[in-house]
Motif scaffolding. Sequence first.
Motif, PDB file in Angstrom:
ATOM      1  N   ASP A   1       0.827  -1.200   0.000  1.00  0.00           N
ATOM      2  CA  ASP A   1       0.000   0.000   0.000  1.00  0.00           C
ATOM      3  C   ASP A   1       0.866   1.257   0.000  1.00  0.00           C
ATOM      4  O   ASP A   1       1.969   1.268   0.556  1.00  0.00           O
TER       5      ASP A   1
ATOM      6  N   TYR B   1       0.567   5.719   0.391  1.00  0.00           N
ATOM      7  CA  TYR B   1      -0.291   6.811   0.836  1.00  0.00           C
ATOM      8  C   TYR B   1       0.397   8.154   0.594  1.00  0.00           C
ATOM      9  O   TYR B   1       1.585   8.319   0.888  1.00  0.00           O
TER      10      TYR B   1
ATOM     11  N   ALA C   1      -2.665  14.596   3.599  1.00  0.00           N
ATOM     12  CA  ALA C   1      -3.137  14.664   4.984  1.00  0.00           C
ATOM     13  C   ALA C   1      -2.615  15.901   5.705  1.00  0.00           C
ATOM     14  O   ALA C   1      -3.330  16.505   6.511  1.00  0.00           O
TER      15      ALA C   1
ATOM     16  N   ARG D   1       1.798   6.571  10.232  1.00  0.00           N
ATOM     17  CA  ARG D   1       0.569   5.782  10.399  1.00  0.00           C
ATOM     18  C   ARG D   1      -0.561   6.627  10.971  1.00  0.00           C
ATOM     19  O   ARG D   1      -1.737   6.393  10.676  1.00  0.00           O
ATOM     20  N   GLY D   2      -0.202   7.610  11.784  1.00  0.00           N
ATOM     21  CA  GLY D   2      -1.214   8.503  12.328  1.00  0.00           C
ATOM     22  C   GLY D   2      -1.843   9.396  11.272  1.00  0.00           C
ATOM     23  O   GLY D   2      -2.920   9.969  11.502  1.00  0.00           O
TER      24      GLY D   2
ATOM     25  N   PHE E   1      -2.434   8.196   8.074  1.00  0.00           N
ATOM     26  CA  PHE E   1      -3.031   7.354   7.033  1.00  0.00           C
ATOM     27  C   PHE E   1      -4.528   7.615   6.857  1.00  0.00           C
ATOM     28  O   PHE E   1      -5.050   7.592   5.742  1.00  0.00           O
ATOM     29  N   GLU E   2      -5.235   7.854   7.950  1.00  0.00           N
ATOM     30  CA  GLU E   2      -6.682   8.018   7.869  1.00  0.00           C
ATOM     31  C   GLU E   2      -7.058   9.203   6.987  1.00  0.00           C
ATOM     32  O   GLU E   2      -8.060   9.164   6.258  1.00  0.00           O
ATOM     33  N   ASP E   3      -6.245  10.277   7.042  1.00  0.00           N
ATOM     34  CA  ASP E   3      -6.533  11.473   6.245  1.00  0.00           C
ATOM     35  C   ASP E   3      -5.752  11.515   4.945  1.00  0.00           C
ATOM     36  O   ASP E   3      -5.944  12.430   4.134  1.00  0.00           O
TER      37      ASP E   3
END
Length: 287
Positions: free
Chosen positions: A21, A23, A28, A54-55, A57-59
């Motif tokens: 993956d 990103y 973000a 990793r913090g 990744f969501e955005d």
Amino acid sequence: MRYYRTVAGGEPRLVARDGDDAYDLTAARSSVTAFTDLAHVADVAGESPDAVARGLFEDAVAVDRPDAADCAAPRVDEVWAAGVTYEISEQAREAESGMPEMYLDVYEAERPEIFFKATPSRTVGPDEAVGIRGDSEWDVPEPELGIVLHEGDIVGYTVGNDVSSRSIEGENPLYLPQAKIYDRACSLGPCVATPAAVGDPHDLEMTMTVDRDDERVYQGVTSTGEMVRTCEELVSFLTRHNRIPETTVLLTGTSLVPEEGFTLQQGDRIDVHIESIGRLSNSVTVV
């Protein structure tokens, strides 16, 4: 993880590759456009760059794995290098010099050879042309594991090519800066791989090929396990009584040395691959 500074579309962006993956971290946080930005935040937060990534990744936006043609060299403030860290390198520099004993002395000494290599303006990235000097008759690529330092601490590794003039250095060892420091004399990339992705930096396979007019004129393979000094040892000597910038790369020497008589030429293609990091490809131009 591996971090790529991409320049597709003209705007620098930082892409994190986690397994299969990838990103876009810049999506973000717009202020994060290079690995050094991530390392700075990690240093302030007391976390690893991977944890900070990793913090985000969501955005972040999921993207395809970066293509080498879209990648730039990691953004660093200075590049330094270590020499005579492999036996074959010591032998090669003995052969080129009229003062061979000095290289054996350094190879066996407690203090390693550490020298300044490049500023950002003299450094190129993947798929850009490295340079050979127009006043040199014997020029070689030097594939090397690069240690990425942030505030003096090891935060990652990259692939480096310490292009050098053996004829100039061989004429007199005091000419080393001219043999090593000039336009396009250094290549870095394609990414920064963190220690968690690399594992043991002293047990990585390294290969190099040089192609000329569709013909392979050099091919070699080695291991960083042949290095007689550790990464930590080299870093300790670099940072002794020497204030280095926020983000610095230290190249660790080479054990892939083309045979005497081989010299790079305009239009050659150099490919350097280091296990767990990636492949760095460059053409050659005369500067």
